[in-house]
Design an enzyme around this catalytic site. Structure first.
Site, PDB file in Angstrom:
ATOM      1  N   ARG A  98      35.347  40.780  45.083  1.00 49.79           N
ATOM      2  CA  ARG A  98      34.449  40.155  44.110  1.00 49.79           C
ATOM      3  C   ARG A  98      33.229  39.668  44.889  1.00 49.79           C
ATOM      4  O   ARG A  98      33.362  39.186  46.026  1.00 49.79           O
ATOM      5  CB  ARG A  98      35.115  38.962  43.418  1.00 49.79           C
ATOM      6  CG  ARG A  98      36.116  39.334  42.346  1.00 49.79           C
ATOM      7  CD  ARG A  98      35.438  39.889  41.083  1.00 49.79           C
ATOM      8  NE  ARG A  98      36.388  40.203  40.027  1.00 49.79           N
ATOM      9  CZ  ARG A  98      36.943  41.397  39.830  1.00 49.79           C
ATOM     10  NH1 ARG A  98      36.651  42.422  40.629  1.00 49.79           N
ATOM     11  NH2 ARG A  98      37.782  41.595  38.813  1.00 49.79           N
ATOM     12  N   GLU A 127      26.313  39.586  39.672  1.00 48.87           N
ATOM     13  CA  GLU A 127      26.234  40.866  38.961  1.00 48.87           C
ATOM     14  C   GLU A 127      25.663  40.699  37.569  1.00 48.87           C
ATOM     15  O   GLU A 127      25.997  39.712  36.916  1.00 48.87           O
ATOM     16  CB  GLU A 127      27.638  41.482  38.869  1.00 48.87           C
ATOM     17  CG  GLU A 127      27.957  42.276  40.102  1.00 48.87           C
ATOM     18  CD  GLU A 127      29.355  42.870  40.114  1.00 48.87           C
ATOM     19  OE1 GLU A 127      29.783  43.416  39.088  1.00 48.87           O
ATOM     20  OE2 GLU A 127      29.992  42.783  41.164  1.00 48.87           O
ATOM     21  N   HIS A 142      29.826  48.450  41.260  1.00 48.16           N
ATOM     22  CA  HIS A 142      31.184  48.039  40.862  1.00 48.16           C
ATOM     23  C   HIS A 142      31.983  49.227  40.279  1.00 48.16           C
ATOM     24  O   HIS A 142      32.469  49.158  39.144  1.00 48.16           O
ATOM     25  CB  HIS A 142      31.096  46.886  39.845  1.00 48.16           C
ATOM     26  CG  HIS A 142      32.327  46.023  39.823  1.00 48.16           C
ATOM     27  ND1 HIS A 142      32.297  44.669  39.566  1.00 48.16           N
ATOM     28  CD2 HIS A 142      33.652  46.317  40.001  1.00 48.16           C
ATOM     29  CE1 HIS A 142      33.529  44.185  39.596  1.00 48.16           C
ATOM     30  NE2 HIS A 142      34.370  45.166  39.865  1.00 48.16           N
TER      31      HIS A 142
HETATM   32  N1  LIG Z   1      35.677  46.410  43.038  1.00 49.10           N
HETATM   33  C1  LIG Z   1      36.557  46.703  42.114  1.00 49.10           C
HETATM   34  O1  LIG Z   1      36.319  47.476  41.201  1.00 49.10           O
HETATM   35  C2  LIG Z   1      37.918  46.120  42.196  1.00 49.10           C
HETATM   36  C3  LIG Z   1      39.019  46.894  41.760  1.00 49.10           C
HETATM   37  C4  LIG Z   1      40.271  46.327  41.816  1.00 49.10           C
HETATM   38  C5  LIG Z   1      40.433  45.040  42.319  1.00 49.10           C
HETATM   39  N2  LIG Z   1      39.369  44.333  42.732  1.00 49.10           N
HETATM   40  C6  LIG Z   1      39.539  42.974  43.282  1.00 49.10           C
HETATM   41  O2  LIG Z   1      40.507  43.045  44.314  1.00 49.10           O
HETATM   42  C7  LIG Z   1      41.363  41.923  44.227  1.00 49.10           C
HETATM   43  C8  LIG Z   1      42.686  42.230  44.879  1.00 49.10           C
HETATM   44  O3  LIG Z   1      43.448  43.125  44.096  1.00 49.10           O
HETATM   45  P1  LIG Z   1      44.972  43.463  44.500  1.00 49.10           P
HETATM   46  O4  LIG Z   1      45.537  44.295  43.406  1.00 49.10           O
HETATM   47  O5  LIG Z   1      45.043  43.982  45.891  1.00 49.10           O
HETATM   48  O6  LIG Z   1      45.601  41.997  44.431  1.00 49.10           O
HETATM   49  P2  LIG Z   1      46.781  41.383  45.281  1.00 49.10           P
HETATM   50  O7  LIG Z   1      47.147  40.124  44.591  1.00 49.10           O
HETATM   51  O8  LIG Z   1      47.831  42.409  45.521  1.00 49.10           O
HETATM   52  O9  LIG Z   1      46.095  41.045  46.702  1.00 49.10           O
HETATM   53  C9  LIG Z   1      45.296  39.940  46.950  1.00 49.10           C
HETATM   54  C10 LIG Z   1      45.675  39.389  48.298  1.00 49.10           C
HETATM   55  O10 LIG Z   1      44.744  38.352  48.639  1.00 49.10           O
HETATM   56  C11 LIG Z   1      45.481  37.386  49.374  1.00 49.10           C
HETATM   57  N3  LIG Z   1      44.755  36.131  49.435  1.00 49.10           N
HETATM   58  C12 LIG Z   1      44.610  35.183  48.483  1.00 49.10           C
HETATM   59  N4  LIG Z   1      43.879  34.154  48.947  1.00 49.10           N
HETATM   60  C13 LIG Z   1      43.559  34.469  50.226  1.00 49.10           C
HETATM   61  C14 LIG Z   1      42.823  33.804  51.241  1.00 49.10           C
HETATM   62  N5  LIG Z   1      42.293  32.602  51.026  1.00 49.10           N
HETATM   63  N6  LIG Z   1      42.683  34.411  52.425  1.00 49.10           N
HETATM   64  C15 LIG Z   1      43.231  35.638  52.650  1.00 49.10           C
HETATM   65  N7  LIG Z   1      43.950  36.298  51.726  1.00 49.10           N
HETATM   66  C16 LIG Z   1      44.103  35.724  50.535  1.00 49.10           C
HETATM   67  C17 LIG Z   1      46.804  37.285  48.599  1.00 49.10           C
HETATM   68  O11 LIG Z   1      47.827  36.659  49.380  1.00 49.10           O
HETATM   69  C18 LIG Z   1      47.081  38.747  48.318  1.00 49.10           C
HETATM   70  O12 LIG Z   1      47.875  39.362  49.300  1.00 49.10           O
HETATM   71  C19 LIG Z   1      41.425  41.631  42.722  1.00 49.10           C
HETATM   72  O13 LIG Z   1      41.760  40.287  42.465  1.00 49.10           O
HETATM   73  C20 LIG Z   1      40.038  41.980  42.239  1.00 49.10           C
HETATM   74  O14 LIG Z   1      39.221  40.831  42.249  1.00 49.10           O
HETATM   75  C21 LIG Z   1      38.106  44.839  42.670  1.00 49.10           C
HETATM   76  O1  LIG Z   2      39.474  43.723  39.088  1.00 52.84           O
HETATM   77  C1  LIG Z   2      39.311  44.896  38.753  1.00 52.84           C
HETATM   78  O2  LIG Z   2      40.210  45.589  38.256  1.00 52.84           O
HETATM   79  C2  LIG Z   2      37.990  45.560  38.972  1.00 52.84           C
HETATM   80  O3  LIG Z   2      36.994  44.794  39.414  1.00 52.84           O
HETATM   81  C3  LIG Z   2      37.616  46.643  38.037  1.00 52.84           C
HETATM   82  O4  LIG Z   2      38.508  47.668  38.231  1.00 52.84           O
END
Ligand SMILES: NC(=O)c1ccc[n+]([C@@H]2O[C@H](COP(=O)([O-])OP(=O)(O)OC[C@H]3O[C@@H](n4cnc5c(N)ncnc54)[C@H](O)[C@@H]3O)[C@@H](O)[C@H]2O)c1
Ligand SMILES: O=C(O)[C@H](O)CO
Length: 386
Positions: free
Chosen positions: A273, A302, A320
């Site tokens: 994010r 954004e 994004h």
């Molecule tokens: N750019 C995009 O389109 C896109 C797509 C998918 C997900 N995302 C973002 O990616 C994030 C992660 O997704 P995920 O499915 O891997 O989630 P997830 O919950 O599996 O992984 C997140 C990780 O972050 C860790 N974490 C939390 N706080 C932390 C800190 N202070 N320091 C270090 N690590 C910390 C958690 O322990 C966890 O392992 C989502 O929350 C979303 O915001 C963005």
């Molecule tokens: O959190 C998410 O899933 C993304 O930002 C969009 O896929």
């Protein structure tokens, strides 16, 4: 009084009214809702980001559930409006739900769904693409060709970084961070250093096994380390990719001081994010360190970029799109629809949101469960035995 918003209606006589604030890819999600007696209303308004007022108008007087988007502000105003309209189900079409005030949802008894798992590899692949593009200066080189500037091979033309043997740093080694780490370790024989609040046991086992395989094949084994602090990752890694959730602990995780401890030629990738990075500090760092490169999929405000970012040759910026593969986006729509449907029909919550494949097979009916409800415990919702 907000202006009425334009909608497309499917199955007008359905018993339950489900609203989607955006058209979403594929038709499976619509069919699954229709088959279970839902009237589906899809907002077709041209404007990209709907306001709270627009969504209140969409919810109207009777609404059982809403599928919303990460660009919308789901807080007190929307959850109270949904509850007044008789609704108890909401799902983001995203895994991240930092746009949702879960406490407000709890207050009004509304279940909040998200879409984990289906986007893990797709998002990790974009992070890997940005890492490679930054390392090998692909976007700069493409612009150079198109501008007609190429007049022959030169020893110093667009020299970048070799990834093999370098160290990849992952901050937030959850689903996506771990998938990205595996791609970079296995694909490019990079060593791994990661920081997370929790131990990434499966990832550690994978890298250990891969190192043994390389050793047995007479190649230099890769190494891994779980860092005790984030600073350790920033100091040691050549490529750093950010994958934590966005919350109070990760806001501006990368700031001026932390940028300063990174290697001068490091690569920073952000597909988590935007606010995880202090973008003003980043622009200043990019300006002062031309060999430092970034690949950004997300931005602090954004859809805007902070002043100066668009002019930086050492930055690659994309809008994004990390989860933007057809299979994934259709799957996200399906999971979001099933989250809402499950709550409406009183189904239990799927026991493991990391294992959502049974919901994604178009050839068999999905399990009678909501795939992922983040406030299921707070609402005391039953868990599926499956
Ligand atoms: N750019 C995009 O389109 C896109 C797509 C998918 C997900 N995302 C973002 O990616 C994030 C992660 O997704 P995920 O499915 O891997 O989630 P997830 O919950 O599996 O992984 C997140 C990780 O972050 C860790 N974490 C939390 N706080 C932390 C800190 N202070 N320091 C270090 N690590 C910390 C958690 O322990 C966890 O392992 C989502 O929350 C979303 O915001 C963005
Ligand atoms: O959190 C998410 O899933 C993304 O930002 C969009 O896929």
């Amino acid at each position: 009084m907000a202006k009425p918003v334009s909608i497309e209606v499917w199955n007008p006589n359905g018993k339950y009214r489900v609203v989607s604030t955006k058209p979403m890819p594929g038709t499976r999600w619509i069919n699954l809702l229709i088959e279970q007696d839902c009237r589906v209303e899809i907002c077709t308004e041209k404007k990209t980001i709907l306001s709270v007022e627009d969504i209140i108008a969409l919810i109207g007087n009777k609404c059982d559930g809403v599928i919303g988007q990460l660009t919308e502000d789901w807080g007190e105003a929307l959850f109270s409006a949904l509850r007044r309209a008789g609704g108890t189900a909401f799902s983001n079409m995203a895994v991240g739900y930092n746009n949702v005030d879960v406490n407000a949802a709890n207050k009004y008894g509304v279940a909040v769904g998200n879409t984990p798992g289906v986007l893990t590899e797709t998002t990790a692949e974009l992070a890997a693409s940005l890492s490679l593009s930054a390392a090998r200066r692909i976007v700069e080189a493409d612009g150079f060709m198109r501008a007609g500037l190429y007049d022959g091979w030169l020893p110093n033309l667009f020299v970048g970084n070799l990834l093999k043997g370098q160290t990849v740093g992952v901050i937030g080694a959850g689903r996506i961070g771990s998938a990205y780490a595996r791609m970079m370790v296995e694909g490019f024989k990079m060593n791994l250093i990661y920081y997370d609040l929790y131990q990434a046991t499966r990832l550690e086992k994978f890298v250990t096994a891969y190192a043994e395989f390389l050793k047995a094949s007479g190649e230099k084994p890769v190494t891994w380390k779980r860092a005790a602090s984030m600073e350790e990752v920033l100091r040691e890694a050549d490529v750093i990719s950010l994958h934590p959730v966005l919350d109070k602990t990760t806001y501006h995780l990368i700031n001026k001081e932390r940028l300063a401890i990174m290697k001068k030629e490091a690569i920073l990738v952000n597909c988590s994010r935007g606010p995880v990075v202090d973008e003003v500090a980043l622009v200043e760092h990019l300006r002062e360190n031309p060999m430092f490169r970034v690949g950004l999929d997300v931005f602090e405000d954004e859809p805007f970029m902070k002043p100066g970012l668009a002019d930086m040759k050492n930055a690659i910026v994309v809008p994004h799109i990390a989860s933007a593969s057809k299979w994934t986006r259709e799957g996200m729509a399906t999971l979001a629809a099933l989250n809402v449907l499950g709550k409406i029909k009183g189904y239990p919550i799927w026991s493991d949101p990391n294992r959502v494949e049974p919901f994604l097979n178009p050839n068999v009916p999905p399990p009678a469960a909501s795939p992922s409800i983040v406030n299921s415990k707070a609402l005391g919702l039953p868990v599926s035995k499956l």
